[in-house]
Design a protein around this motif. Structure first.
Motif, PDB file in Angstrom:
ATOM      1  N   THR A   1       0.847  -1.189   0.000  1.00 35.47           N
ATOM      2  CA  THR A   1       0.000   0.000   0.000  1.00 35.47           C
ATOM      3  C   THR A   1       0.883   1.241   0.000  1.00 35.47           C
ATOM      4  O   THR A   1       2.093   1.163   0.244  1.00 35.47           O
ATOM      5  N   GLU A   2       0.291   2.354  -0.246  1.00 32.49           N
ATOM      6  CA  GLU A   2       0.946   3.632   0.025  1.00 32.49           C
ATOM      7  C   GLU A   2       1.051   3.758   1.553  1.00 32.49           C
ATOM      8  O   GLU A   2       0.361   3.037   2.283  1.00 32.49           O
ATOM      9  N   PRO A   3       1.880   4.666   2.058  1.00 32.52           N
ATOM     10  CA  PRO A   3       1.901   4.867   3.516  1.00 32.52           C
ATOM     11  C   PRO A   3       0.491   5.164   4.025  1.00 32.52           C
ATOM     12  O   PRO A   3      -0.255   5.951   3.415  1.00 32.52           O
ATOM     13  N   LEU A   4       0.126   4.518   5.112  1.00 29.78           N
ATOM     14  CA  LEU A   4      -1.220   4.676   5.658  1.00 29.78           C
ATOM     15  C   LEU A   4      -1.410   6.084   6.213  1.00 29.78           C
ATOM     16  O   LEU A   4      -0.520   6.620   6.890  1.00 29.78           O
TER      17      LEU A   4
ATOM     18  N   GLY B   1      11.713   1.600   6.522  1.00 25.43           N
ATOM     19  CA  GLY B   1      11.994   0.508   5.595  1.00 25.43           C
ATOM     20  C   GLY B   1      12.128  -0.853   6.242  1.00 25.43           C
ATOM     21  O   GLY B   1      12.187  -1.865   5.540  1.00 25.43           O
ATOM     22  N   LYS B   2      12.192  -0.914   7.573  1.00 25.07           N
ATOM     23  CA  LYS B   2      12.256  -2.218   8.238  1.00 25.07           C
ATOM     24  C   LYS B   2      10.940  -2.956   8.016  1.00 25.07           C
ATOM     25  O   LYS B   2       9.871  -2.344   8.013  1.00 25.07           O
ATOM     26  N   VAL B   3      11.038  -4.287   7.817  1.00 27.08           N
ATOM     27  CA  VAL B   3       9.847  -5.091   7.567  1.00 27.08           C
ATOM     28  C   VAL B   3       9.719  -6.163   8.636  1.00 27.08           C
ATOM     29  O   VAL B   3      10.712  -6.727   9.091  1.00 27.08           O
ATOM     30  N   PHE B   4       8.471  -6.419   9.041  1.00 29.67           N
ATOM     31  CA  PHE B   4       8.186  -7.417  10.062  1.00 29.67           C
ATOM     32  C   PHE B   4       7.051  -8.313   9.590  1.00 29.67           C
ATOM     33  O   PHE B   4       5.975  -7.825   9.222  1.00 29.67           O
ATOM     34  N   ASN B   5       7.321  -9.629   9.595  1.00 32.84           N
ATOM     35  CA  ASN B   5       6.321 -10.607   9.197  1.00 32.84           C
ATOM     36  C   ASN B   5       5.198 -10.630  10.224  1.00 32.84           C
ATOM     37  O   ASN B   5       5.456 -10.740  11.429  1.00 32.84           O
ATOM     38  N   VAL B   6       3.960 -10.540   9.766  1.00 32.08           N
ATOM     39  CA  VAL B   6       2.800 -10.567  10.646  1.00 32.08           C
ATOM     40  C   VAL B   6       2.155 -11.946  10.610  1.00 32.08           C
ATOM     41  O   VAL B   6       1.824 -12.529  11.640  1.00 32.08           O
ATOM     42  N   SER B   7       1.977 -12.494   9.415  1.00 37.36           N
ATOM     43  CA  SER B   7       1.293 -13.775   9.248  1.00 37.36           C
ATOM     44  C   SER B   7       1.704 -14.357   7.907  1.00 37.36           C
ATOM     45  O   SER B   7       2.069 -13.616   6.991  1.00 37.36           O
TER      46      SER B   7
ATOM     47  N   PHE C   1      -1.667  -1.719  12.168  1.00 37.40           N
ATOM     48  CA  PHE C   1      -0.720  -1.099  11.254  1.00 37.40           C
ATOM     49  C   PHE C   1      -0.807   0.408  11.501  1.00 37.40           C
ATOM     50  O   PHE C   1      -1.863   1.016  11.312  1.00 37.40           O
ATOM     51  N   LYS C   2       0.291   0.981  11.948  1.00 34.23           N
ATOM     52  CA  LYS C   2       0.300   2.380  12.365  1.00 34.23           C
ATOM     53  C   LYS C   2       0.330   3.342  11.171  1.00 34.23           C
ATOM     54  O   LYS C   2       0.804   2.985  10.090  1.00 34.23           O
ATOM     55  N   GLN C   3      -0.169   4.526  11.406  1.00 37.12           N
ATOM     56  CA  GLN C   3      -0.108   5.594  10.410  1.00 37.12           C
ATOM     57  C   GLN C   3       1.337   5.734   9.935  1.00 37.12           C
ATOM     58  O   GLN C   3       2.276   5.682  10.728  1.00 37.12           O
ATOM     59  N   GLY C   4       1.529   5.883   8.628  1.00 36.39           N
ATOM     60  CA  GLY C   4       2.866   6.011   8.057  1.00 36.39           C
ATOM     61  C   GLY C   4       3.489   4.687   7.652  1.00 36.39           C
ATOM     62  O   GLY C   4       4.458   4.653   6.903  1.00 36.39           O
ATOM     63  N   HIS C   5       2.939   3.575   8.162  1.00 38.29           N
ATOM     64  CA  HIS C   5       3.412   2.244   7.777  1.00 38.29           C
ATOM     65  C   HIS C   5       2.743   1.838   6.469  1.00 38.29           C
ATOM     66  O   HIS C   5       1.772   2.449   6.034  1.00 38.29           O
TER      67      HIS C   5
END
Length: 140
Positions: A5-8, A44-50, A82-86
């Motif tokens: 997505t675009e940044p939230l 730019g850091k990425v974290f696996n959610v599911s 998912f926070k704003q900007g993520h």
């Protein structure tokens, strides 16, 4: 394939079961498709959610590419803000090793098969073949 997505512009809560329906083609008789739901931070850091995986045979005739067919991959249910900007990212692949065992794409036993075959995978996106992700967004 990576879809982001675009940044939230506001926080987005995803709570519940997550699944992906993909219209796929493959050049092999047996292969995996994997899907990851990922949280991408503004730095730019990425974290696996599911994540989820589907291993199965595909119908083919005389070495031809298997016709596009829908598959559904169930990811683990989640509850994630998912926070704003993520960014919310979906990653589709044909492997998630070492989390899941390798697939030699032959249909033979992966533990003893010493002749793996490369797979060419295609994911279709059209009004007739609508690949999609089901994200249970909780209204604010």
């Amino acid at each position: 394939m990576i879809y982001s997505t675009e940044p939230l512009t506001t926080d987005a809560e995803v709570t519940g079961p997550v699944s992906a329906t993909l219209y796929v083609e493959t050049t092999v008789v047996n292969t995996d498709f994997t899907v990851k739901l990922v949280d991408v931070h503004p730095d730019g850091k990425v974290f696996n959610v599911s994540d989820g995986i589907l291993r199965r045979p595909y119908s083919k005739a005389d070495g031809a590419v298997a016709a596009a067919e829908p598959i559904t991959i169930e990811l683990w249910p989640t509850s994630m803000l998912f926070k704003q900007g993520h960014r919310i990212r979906i990653e589709v692949s044909s492997s998630n090793f070492p989390r899941h065992d390798r697939n030699t794409n032959t249909g033979r036993d992966a533990a003893t098969d010493d002749s793996p075959v490369a797979a060419m995978q295609t994911i279709h996106h059209s009004s007739q073949q609508l690949s999609s992700i089901l994200l249970p967004i909780v209204p604010r």
